[in-house]
Design a protein around this motif. Structure first.
Motif, PDB file in Angstrom:
ATOM      1  N   SER A  58     -15.704   1.625  35.712  1.00  0.00           N
ATOM      2  CA  SER A  58     -15.547   1.195  37.104  1.00  0.00           C
ATOM      3  C   SER A  58     -14.523   2.094  37.783  1.00  0.00           C
ATOM      4  O   SER A  58     -13.956   2.990  37.155  1.00  0.00           O
ATOM      5  N   ASN A  59     -14.278   1.840  39.052  1.00  0.00           N
ATOM      6  CA  ASN A  59     -13.282   2.612  39.798  1.00  0.00           C
ATOM      7  C   ASN A  59     -11.895   1.985  39.736  1.00  0.00           C
ATOM      8  O   ASN A  59     -10.937   2.535  40.272  1.00  0.00           O
ATOM      9  N   ARG A  60     -11.806   0.846  39.089  1.00  0.00           N
ATOM     10  CA  ARG A  60     -10.514   0.163  39.019  1.00  0.00           C
ATOM     11  C   ARG A  60      -9.639   0.787  37.934  1.00  0.00           C
ATOM     12  O   ARG A  60     -10.128   1.205  36.887  1.00  0.00           O
ATOM     13  N   THR A  61      -8.338   0.870  38.212  1.00  0.00           N
ATOM     14  CA  THR A  61      -7.379   1.360  37.227  1.00  0.00           C
ATOM     15  C   THR A  61      -6.724   0.177  36.527  1.00  0.00           C
ATOM     16  O   THR A  61      -6.192  -0.712  37.181  1.00  0.00           O
ATOM     17  N   TYR A  62      -6.770   0.182  35.207  1.00  0.00           N
ATOM     18  CA  TYR A  62      -6.230  -0.915  34.408  1.00  0.00           C
ATOM     19  C   TYR A  62      -4.942  -0.487  33.720  1.00  0.00           C
ATOM     20  O   TYR A  62      -4.880   0.605  33.153  1.00  0.00           O
ATOM     21  N   LYS A  63      -3.942  -1.359  33.741  1.00  0.00           N
ATOM     22  CA  LYS A  63      -2.761  -1.146  32.925  1.00  0.00           C
ATOM     23  C   LYS A  63      -3.081  -1.600  31.498  1.00  0.00           C
ATOM     24  O   LYS A  63      -4.046  -2.324  31.260  1.00  0.00           O
ATOM     25  N   GLU A  64      -2.247  -1.165  30.573  1.00  0.00           N
ATOM     26  CA  GLU A  64      -2.493  -1.465  29.163  1.00  0.00           C
ATOM     27  C   GLU A  64      -2.630  -2.962  28.905  1.00  0.00           C
ATOM     28  O   GLU A  64      -3.486  -3.405  28.137  1.00  0.00           O
ATOM     29  N   ASN A  65      -1.792  -3.774  29.570  1.00  0.00           N
ATOM     30  CA  ASN A  65      -1.825  -5.221  29.336  1.00  0.00           C
ATOM     31  C   ASN A  65      -2.950  -5.921  30.085  1.00  0.00           C
ATOM     32  O   ASN A  65      -3.106  -7.132  29.984  1.00  0.00           O
ATOM     33  N   GLU A  66      -3.735  -5.163  30.859  1.00  0.00           N
ATOM     34  CA  GLU A  66      -4.848  -5.751  31.603  1.00  0.00           C
ATOM     35  C   GLU A  66      -6.195  -5.498  30.941  1.00  0.00           C
ATOM     36  O   GLU A  66      -7.221  -5.996  31.412  1.00  0.00           O
ATOM     37  N   LEU A  67      -6.202  -4.731  29.864  1.00  0.00           N
ATOM     38  CA  LEU A  67      -7.463  -4.415  29.209  1.00  0.00           C
ATOM     39  C   LEU A  67      -8.143  -5.692  28.706  1.00  0.00           C
ATOM     40  O   LEU A  67      -7.490  -6.622  28.243  1.00  0.00           O
ATOM     41  N   ILE A  68      -9.456  -5.719  28.814  1.00  0.00           N
ATOM     42  CA  ILE A  68     -10.232  -6.891  28.407  1.00  0.00           C
ATOM     43  C   ILE A  68     -10.516  -6.816  26.915  1.00  0.00           C
ATOM     44  O   ILE A  68     -11.128  -5.851  26.433  1.00  0.00           O
ATOM     45  N   ASN A  69     -10.079  -7.809  26.184  1.00  0.00           N
ATOM     46  CA  ASN A  69     -10.344  -7.858  24.745  1.00  0.00           C
ATOM     47  C   ASN A  69     -11.772  -8.322  24.488  1.00  0.00           C
ATOM     48  O   ASN A  69     -12.231  -9.301  25.079  1.00  0.00           O
ATOM     49  N   ALA A  70     -12.452  -7.601  23.619  1.00  0.00           N
ATOM     50  CA  ALA A  70     -13.847  -7.931  23.334  1.00  0.00           C
ATOM     51  C   ALA A  70     -14.212  -7.474  21.932  1.00  0.00           C
ATOM     52  O   ALA A  70     -13.472  -6.712  21.284  1.00  0.00           O
ATOM     53  N   GLN A  71     -15.359  -7.963  21.472  1.00  0.00           N
ATOM     54  CA  GLN A  71     -15.872  -7.581  20.157  1.00  0.00           C
ATOM     55  C   GLN A  71     -17.384  -7.376  20.256  1.00  0.00           C
ATOM     56  O   GLN A  71     -18.078  -8.108  20.972  1.00  0.00           O
ATOM     57  N   MET A  72     -17.871  -6.383  19.533  1.00  0.00           N
ATOM     58  CA  MET A  72     -19.313  -6.204  19.365  1.00  0.00           C
ATOM     59  C   MET A  72     -19.557  -6.057  17.865  1.00  0.00           C
ATOM     60  O   MET A  72     -18.987  -5.153  17.227  1.00  0.00           O
ATOM     61  N   PHE A  73     -20.356  -6.931  17.319  1.00  0.00           N
ATOM     62  CA  PHE A  73     -20.638  -6.910  15.877  1.00  0.00           C
ATOM     63  C   PHE A  73     -22.119  -6.599  15.690  1.00  0.00           C
ATOM     64  O   PHE A  73     -22.981  -7.430  16.001  1.00  0.00           O
ATOM     65  N   ILE A  74     -22.395  -5.406  15.194  1.00  0.00           N
ATOM     66  CA  ILE A  74     -23.776  -4.951  15.028  1.00  0.00           C
ATOM     67  C   ILE A  74     -24.164  -5.041  13.554  1.00  0.00           C
ATOM     68  O   ILE A  74     -23.503  -4.458  12.690  1.00  0.00           O
ATOM     69  N   THR A  75     -25.213  -5.791  13.293  1.00  0.00           N
ATOM     70  CA  THR A  75     -25.721  -5.920  11.930  1.00  0.00           C
ATOM     71  C   THR A  75     -27.026  -5.145  11.816  1.00  0.00           C
ATOM     72  O   THR A  75     -27.990  -5.440  12.525  1.00  0.00           O
ATOM     73  N   ILE A  76     -27.046  -4.140  10.947  1.00  0.00           N
ATOM     74  CA  ILE A  76     -28.251  -3.331  10.746  1.00  0.00           C
ATOM     75  C   ILE A  76     -29.094  -3.976   9.647  1.00  0.00           C
ATOM     76  O   ILE A  76     -28.631  -4.172   8.522  1.00  0.00           O
ATOM     77  N   THR A  77     -30.334  -4.306   9.980  1.00  0.00           N
ATOM     78  CA  THR A  77     -31.222  -4.947   9.013  1.00  0.00           C
ATOM     79  C   THR A  77     -32.306  -3.999   8.498  1.00  0.00           C
ATOM     80  O   THR A  77     -32.947  -4.274   7.485  1.00  0.00           O
ATOM     81  N   LYS A  78     -32.483  -2.873   9.209  1.00  0.00           N
ATOM     82  CA  LYS A  78     -33.495  -1.898   8.770  1.00  0.00           C
ATOM     83  C   LYS A  78     -33.078  -0.514   9.248  1.00  0.00           C
ATOM     84  O   LYS A  78     -32.638  -0.348  10.384  1.00  0.00           O
ATOM     85  N   TYR A  79     -33.202   0.453   8.353  1.00  0.00           N
ATOM     86  CA  TYR A  79     -32.848   1.826   8.703  1.00  0.00           C
ATOM     87  C   TYR A  79     -33.832   2.777   8.032  1.00  0.00           C
ATOM     88  O   TYR A  79     -34.040   2.731   6.817  1.00  0.00           O
ATOM     89  N   GLU A  80     -34.483   3.604   8.847  1.00  0.00           N
ATOM     90  CA  GLU A  80     -35.442   4.572   8.322  1.00  0.00           C
ATOM     91  C   GLU A  80     -35.418   5.800   9.207  1.00  0.00           C
ATOM     92  O   GLU A  80     -35.570   5.699  10.428  1.00  0.00           O
ATOM     93  N   SER A  81     -35.201   6.950   8.588  1.00  0.00           N
ATOM     94  CA  SER A  81     -35.054   8.194   9.324  1.00  0.00           C
ATOM     95  C   SER A  81     -33.897   8.031  10.311  1.00  0.00           C
ATOM     96  O   SER A  81     -32.779   7.789   9.903  1.00  0.00           O
ATOM     97  N   ASN A  82     -34.153   8.138  11.604  1.00  0.00           N
ATOM     98  CA  ASN A  82     -33.088   7.970  12.600  1.00  0.00           C
ATOM     99  C   ASN A  82     -33.264   6.691  13.407  1.00  0.00           C
ATOM    100  O   ASN A  82     -32.655   6.534  14.471  1.00  0.00           O
ATOM    101  N   ARG A  83     -34.068   5.774  12.922  1.00  0.00           N
ATOM    102  CA  ARG A  83     -34.364   4.542  13.652  1.00  0.00           C
ATOM    103  C   ARG A  83     -33.649   3.362  12.995  1.00  0.00           C
ATOM    104  O   ARG A  83     -33.711   3.181  11.775  1.00  0.00           O
ATOM    105  N   PHE A  84     -33.002   2.566  13.812  1.00  0.00           N
ATOM    106  CA  PHE A  84     -32.220   1.423  13.350  1.00  0.00           C
ATOM    107  C   PHE A  84     -32.766   0.141  13.973  1.00  0.00           C
ATOM    108  O   PHE A  84     -33.159   0.128  15.140  1.00  0.00           O
ATOM    109  N   GLU A  85     -32.748  -0.937  13.197  1.00  0.00           N
ATOM    110  CA  GLU A  85     -33.091  -2.261  13.711  1.00  0.00           C
ATOM    111  C   GLU A  85     -32.012  -3.242  13.289  1.00  0.00           C
ATOM    112  O   GLU A  85     -31.452  -3.130  12.189  1.00  0.00           O
ATOM    113  N   GLY A  86     -31.733  -4.212  14.164  1.00  0.00           N
ATOM    114  CA  GLY A  86     -30.725  -5.207  13.816  1.00  0.00           C
ATOM    115  C   GLY A  86     -30.410  -6.148  14.956  1.00  0.00           C
ATOM    116  O   GLY A  86     -31.256  -6.399  15.824  1.00  0.00           O
TER     117      GLY A  86
END
Length: 295
Positions: A58-86
């Motif tokens: 975005s165009n907004r400037t964030y200070k260190e204490n304003e950063l939004i805490n978040a998590q992304m947990f990706i579970t891979i269930t299938k992997y073949e060549s360069n293709r991933f599923e999960g």
């Protein structure tokens, strides 16, 4: 000398302010695969962490204490060549004023995450071009996180980010990847379409009232904060009458059910009987949680 001091102060100031918005931990789990210890999974995880946290969203400037805490947990269930599923589980948090407590704002598991990835390929978001499903899905959820966070601080403050998520969704319509189709149950299309729809207008009002007018004042005025949060449940009841079992209602209570139980099990009393009746109407799938509200 004076010019040198100006440069030094500007440099120090730049260290205290970041253009980026997120403090997000991205985890790639490949334990279900026989080849799960391949270096490509750790390299993917490292690339995604850099992509999410170092991209300017975005165009907004964030200070260190304003950063939004978040998590992304990706579970891979299938992997073949360069293709991933999960799958990808996304969760974001927001601090509550005058407390050390963080509230869960968004919590959702997407079961249709398929993408292609070449090891060490650069991940760059271009809002005008849909370059890959990996970049598209991650950028979509980043904008959902940013939009929902903004909605908790100002009424409909997240519209700019929702529009970007909607643009990504439109671009993805021409691909064959699952999760973007309007006909799919609770897809990415449905989530952003509902967020932007007037049919579910109470949801965004509820997000603002619950957080800014409710949670943020609990520490200073517990009774008023509880009354506001109790009133928010009426907004969901209004929406429920128009659209029973709405996707947005589900996402809200997935993130908030335990918190609501804790809020109303302590401190100044509200009309718990009526509150529990309302909660059981709008979110019956959490009836056991509502039954545990003590009064």
């Amino acid at each position: 000398m004076r010019n040198l001091l100006i440069v030094i102060f500007c440099f120090i100031g730049s260290l205290m302010v970041r253009a980026q918005e997120l403090n997000c931990t991205v985890t790639v789990n490949s334990d279900q695969l026989s080849q799960g210890d391949l270096p490509i999974f750790k390299n993917l995880e490292r690339s995604l962490n850099d992509f999410v946290n170092k991209t300017r969203w975005s165009n907004r400037t964030y200070k260190e204490n304003e950063l939004i805490n978040a998590q992304m947990f990706i579970t891979i269930t299938k992997y073949e060549s360069n293709r991933f599923e999960g799958t990808i589980q996304v969760q974001s948090f927001r601090p509550v004023f005058n407390t050390s407590y963080e509230t869960s704002v968004f919590s959702y598991k997407d079961n249709d995450f398929t993408f292609e990835y070449l090891e060490f390929q650069p991940l760059v978001f271009n809002e005008n071009v849909y370059e890959s499903n990996l970049i598209g899905v991650i950028a979509y959820y980043v904008n959902i996180i940013l939009g929902m966070d903004a909605d908790t601080f100002s009424l409909e403050g997240g519209t700019e980010h929702y529009r970007m998520a909607q643009q990504i969704t439109t671009q993805a319509q021409g691909t064959n990847y699952k999760g973007w189709d309007s006909s799919e149950n609770r897809s990415r299309f449905v989530l952003i379409d509902d967020l932007m729809s007037n049919t579910y207008r109470e949801y965004r009002v509820a997000m603002y009232n619950y957080h800014r007018k409710g949670l943020d004042i609990l520490a200073d005025n517990n009774s008023t904060g509880k009354q506001v949060i109790s009133g928010v449940m009426k907004l969901f009841e209004t929406m429920q009458k128009r659209r029973p079992n709405a996707f947005l209602t589900q996402t809200f209570f997935d993130a908030k059910n335990e918190e609501i139980q804790n809020i109303f099990s302590d401190g100044p009393k509200v009309d718990i009987v009526k509150l529990k009746e309302t909660l059981n109407r709008v979110a019956p799938y959490y009836s056991s949680t509502w039954n545990d509200i003590k009064y």
